[in-house]
Design a protein around this motif. Structure first.
Motif, PDB file in Angstrom:
ATOM      1  N   HIS A 161       0.568  -0.772   0.265  1.00  0.00           N
ATOM      2  CA  HIS A 161      -0.272   0.228  -0.773  1.00  0.00           C
ATOM      3  C   HIS A 161       0.471   0.921   0.138  1.00  0.00           C
ATOM      4  CE1 HIS A 161      -3.427   3.015   1.031  1.00  0.00           C
ATOM      5  NE2 HIS A 161      -2.382   3.230   1.912  1.00  0.00           N
ATOM      6  N   GLY A 162       1.683   1.273   0.882  1.00  0.00           N
ATOM      7  CA  GLY A 162       2.691   2.459   0.281  1.00  0.00           C
ATOM      8  C   GLY A 162       3.691   2.860  -0.716  1.00  0.00           C
ATOM      9  N   LEU A 163       3.773   1.962  -1.307  1.00  0.00           N
ATOM     10  CA  LEU A 163       4.838   2.127  -2.923  1.00  0.00           C
ATOM     11  C   LEU A 163       3.487   2.205  -3.626  1.00  0.00           C
ATOM     12  CD1 LEU A 163       7.192  -1.566  -2.300  1.00  0.00           C
ATOM     13  CD2 LEU A 163       7.757   0.523  -2.076  1.00  0.00           C
ATOM     14  N   ALA A 164       2.308   2.015  -3.284  1.00  0.00           N
ATOM     15  CA  ALA A 164       1.177   1.761  -4.570  1.00  0.00           C
ATOM     16  C   ALA A 164       0.806   4.107  -4.210  1.00  0.00           C
ATOM     17  CB  ALA A 164       0.028   1.546  -4.623  1.00  0.00           C
ATOM     18  N   THR A 165       0.515   3.692  -2.660  1.00  0.00           N
ATOM     19  CA  THR A 165       0.665   5.885  -2.449  1.00  0.00           C
ATOM     20  C   THR A 165       1.624   6.359  -3.072  1.00  0.00           C
ATOM     21  OG1 THR A 165      -1.238   4.198  -0.931  1.00  0.00           O
ATOM     22  CG2 THR A 165      -0.688   7.046  -0.531  1.00  0.00           C
ATOM     23  N   LEU A 166       2.380   5.807  -2.187  1.00  0.00           N
ATOM     24  CA  LEU A 166       3.862   6.674  -2.966  1.00  0.00           C
ATOM     25  C   LEU A 166       3.978   6.846  -4.433  1.00  0.00           C
ATOM     26  CD1 LEU A 166       6.265   6.145   0.504  1.00  0.00           C
ATOM     27  CD2 LEU A 166       4.808   8.648   0.308  1.00  0.00           C
ATOM     28  N   GLY A 167       3.810   5.874  -4.884  1.00  0.00           N
ATOM     29  CA  GLY A 167       3.836   5.941  -6.618  1.00  0.00           C
ATOM     30  C   GLY A 167       2.950   7.191  -6.850  1.00  0.00           C
TER      31      GLY A 167
END
Length: 200
Positions: A161-167
């Motif tokens: 979720h963090g990778l997806a949101t930051l990306g």
């Protein structure tokens, strides 16, 4: 078909139309554009008709989110079951999760970012949400065979979720999304494949 069955079918069709219109509008213009007034214009029903199906905009967003969790569960299931081995399955599931977030931004926001009455990890958690988590959990369990699969799955879910949101938000260097997911899975497996760590 009885009159009551016809009424119920028409009611279900109107409800589905409202949910679909809300999602389409959110994907095109963002959730701030989704209001009961705008929805009533889009589907050509009055606002009172909307309120016969949903008590509030929050209820509409929750209905969109539940459709999203069902879609996510199907997406992760396909990625997992098409893989040739458990590690490949976990990697495919991780990549599929990130791509789902990128390909369905408004839907993903309804599921994870917007305020909602939906509850996670409770007895009352809705079935589509349970199924989505279960697909990721199965991939983790098959690849790692860890004692505390639920916690590991939550940690992986949070990292993805963090990778997806930051990306999505342009907070990470472009063009490296797949490499980051591969690195996450590699580090995750390396750290946990042998089972839980014992305290020193």
């Amino acid at each position: 078909m009885s009159g009551e069955e016809r009424v119920q079918r028409e009611r279900a069709a109107r409800r589905a139309m409202i949910v679909s219109a809300a999602r389409d509008l959110a994907e095109k213009e963002g959730w701030d554009a989704v209001t009961t007034r705008r929805l009533s214009t889009e589907i050509e029903y009055s606002q009172p008709v909307l309120y016969k199906h949903f008590a509030s905009m929050e209820d509409i967003v929750a209905a969109v989110a539940l459709e999203g969790f069902a879609h996510l569960a199907e997406t992760l299931a396909r990625a997992r079951t098409d893989a040739v081995d458990p590690l490949t399955a976990l990697r495919r599931v991780a990549h599929s999760f990130r791509r789902f977030a990128v390909d369905n931004p408004a839907l993903y926001d309804a599921m994870f970012a917007r305020s909602s009455q939906l509850t996670f990890a409770q007895e009352s958690t809705a079935t589509p949400m349970v199924h989505a988590f279960a697909e990721l959990r199965t991939a983790v369990a098959d690849a790692l065979g860890h004692d505390d699969v639920d916690t590991l799955t939550e940690v992986l879910w949070a990292a993805l979720h963090g990778l997806a949101t930051l990306g999505r938000g342009g907070r990470l260097r472009p063009g490296l999304d797949d490499q980051r997911v591969d690195l996450l899975v590699d580090q995750f497996v390396s750290a946990h494949a042998a089972g839980p760590r014992t305290a020193p």
